[in-house]
Write an enzyme that holds these catalytic residues in place. Structure first.
Site, short mmCIF file in Angstrom:
data_model
loop_
_atom_site.label_atom_id
_atom_site.label_comp_id
_atom_site.label_asym_id
_atom_site.label_seq_id
_atom_site.Cartn_x
_atom_site.Cartn_y
_atom_site.Cartn_z
N GLU A 67 -1.67 -8.72 4.23
CA GLU A 67 -1.54 -9.14 5.62
C GLU A 67 -2.88 -9.31 6.32
OE1 GLU A 67 -1.19 -6.16 4.47
OE2 GLU A 67 -1.55 -4.59 5.95
N CYS A 89 0.83 -1.21 0.00
CA CYS A 89 0.00 0.00 0.00
C CYS A 89 0.87 1.26 0.00
CB CYS A 89 -0.99 -0.05 1.16
SG CYS A 89 -2.22 1.25 1.02
N HIS A 95 -3.74 -5.12 0.65
CA HIS A 95 -3.15 -5.51 1.94
C HIS A 95 -3.13 -7.04 2.07
CE1 HIS A 95 -2.79 -1.58 3.93
NE2 HIS A 95 -3.70 -1.25 3.03
#
Ligand code: XMP
Length: 464
Positions: A126, A36, A124
């Site tokens: 994660e 990002c 993202h």
């Protein structure tokens, strides 16, 4: 060091305070993955263009196309769902960079510098809702950077108990228990390391779930923890009277909590350490290095200063699912380990507007029906967290032949793995019908039930 991940951030690359690093220090020396903001920063710093997106993009998106031969996407399946959260977008890549994935809205959703181990992804990976995000991170960390994968709950328990023994020796330690998974697991770990030199303090601020104080104290006794339970609800209710601002509520609860905890802690005159069940996401969300605190929660820091206690946070690098694995590894009861997270200020941040004991009672009753219902229907473990919110609105209803004018409540249930992102849980309609019916029939003062269907971001899990 074997690789570098440049993370997301709330900044735009154009913000004065935005994080900047000299990429020459790492480029060509280590594999790099920008996520990002990290991806935008590298692109911008290396000659590409980053511009405010026409519409800000939050929530789910699909990788409409990606380069399946790229090592970052090894094993990826078609149309993978990813999670976006950005206001700016990369409109032109630096020279020598190639696009390796796009979504319908974002052309440069992922890129690589040709012939170099340097990648950027706009989404993202994660977060739990990026379905193959874990695979992407594994591809980067294990395959590309060459990391080993030797973490296990058993090895964590062994090494942490040994470290705690060495760190704490024969010192006395105080720990604030909240009834939640994190502080309970931290207590059991410490109990293993130092036994009776650990004293736990569990404060009832009056805004816990129905019967929570009693039930949890009982659990702790079963775990042979040395616990002092303090009922301080009157003090909290008094100081919260008439307060409606969410951050103000948190501050008052935080302050009163410190006072109550402090008074108990002082009785343990030879204490040297203050242990907390802080976990990694608590620290990220409470971090103020950006000057942009998201919510001032999680009771991080701020306890008896003059006592000169040192902090001990054995879980500070773990995510919630890892904490649960550690708890199971130590044989803690499943109902304690699999408990939903519950905010420190408790029901205070689920009562919009001012707080009264009467409102807490109404909310406790509605919440109890919802949570017990989730358990009875086998749905409890399918959701990350659930609860009821008492809304500051009244609406008209009809019960029997009588017109009613009573409160509305909202049910909130979300799926997540770390509370950083969350989606509303798609609970069965039959279940919702039953819960709604039970709440309206059994909880005096409520005549309307709604269901919150917002994801995080852009909403948060708690309403306040
Ligand atoms: P939000 O509402 O920020 O919540 O999406 C993320 C997670 O944090 C919990 N939460 C809190 N926990 N003190 C806490 O200890 C707080 O003030 C607080 N506010 C939110 C929330 O329940 C969710 O698990």
């Amino acid at each position: 060091m074997i690789g570098v991940i440049l993370s997301g951030s709330p900044f735009s690359v154009y913000d004065k305070e935005a994080f900047k690093i000299d990429l020459d220090v790492i480029r060509g020396k280590y594999p790099i993955l920008g996520i990002c903001y990290g991806a935008q920063f590298m692109s911008y710093a290396l000659g590409g263009s980053v511009e405010p997106a026409g519409t800000r993009e939050y929530g789910r998106a699909n990788l409409a196309s990606f380069d399946a031969s790229n090592p970052l996407f090894k094993g990826f399946e078609e149309h993978s769902q990813v999670w976006m959260s950005h206001g700016d977008t990369i409109t032109r890549l630096p020279e020598g960079f190639k696009v390796i994935a796009s979504t319908d809205k974002v052309e440069n959703a992922a890129y690589q510098a040709e012939g170099e181990p340097l990648w950027g992804v706009q989404f993202h990976p994660e977060v739990y809702h990026s379905v193959q995000g874990m695979l992407l991170l594994k591809n980067f960390v294990v395959d590309i950077c060459g990391s080993r994968q030797d973490w296990s709950a058993a090895s964590f328990v062994d090494s942490t108990v040994a470290e705690l023994k060495a760190q704490l020796g024969k010192d006395r330690v105080i720990l604030g228990l909240s009834g939640g998974v994190d502080s309970s697991v931290a207590a059991v770990l410490l109990n293993r390391a130092i036994g009776k030199n650990l004293t736990c303090i569990f404060v009832d601020h009056g805004m816990l779930r129905k019967n929570e104080f009693k039930n949890v104290l009982h659990d702790y006794e079963g775990l042979e923890l040395n616990v002092i339970g303090v009922d301080a609800s009157e003090k909290f209710f008094k100081n919260l009277e008439g307060v409606t601002d969410p951050e103000q509520k948190r501050k008052i609860i935080g302050r009163d909590f410190v006072e109550v905890f402090d008074a108990e802690a002082r009785k343990i005159t030879d204490a040297r350490w203050l242990a907390q069940g802080t976990i990694y996401p608590d620290r990220i969300e409470s971090l103020n290095i950006t000057g942009k605190t998201i919510k001032s929660h999680h009771n991080v820091g701020g306890l008896p200063e003059e006592m000169h206690l040192q902090f001990c946070e054995p879980l500070k690098w773990l995510f919630k699912d890892e904490v649960r694995r550690v708890g199971r590894q130590m044989g803690m009861p499943e109902h304690l380990v699999s408990r939903h997270p519950f905010p420190g200020p408790g029901l205070a941040v689920r009562i919009l507007g001012d707080i009264t004991p009467e409102k807490v009672r109404v909310l406790q009753d509605a919440d109890d029906i919802f949570i017990q219902g989730l358990r009875d229907w086998g749905l409890y473990d399918q959701v990350w967290q659930a609860g009821v919110i008492l809304l500051p609105v009244k609406s008209v209803g009809v019960m029997g032949d009588e017109r009613t004018y009573e409160r509305a409540v909202a049910l909130r249930a979300v799926t997540s793995t770390d509370a950083m992102t969350a989606d509303w849980a798609h609970l069965p309609y039959d279940f919702m019908a039953k819960v709604s019916n039970d709440i309206i029939n059994k909880v005096k003062g409520v005549n309307r039930v709604c269901y919150d269907i917002s994801s995080k971001p852009p909403s948060t899990i708690e309403w306040e």
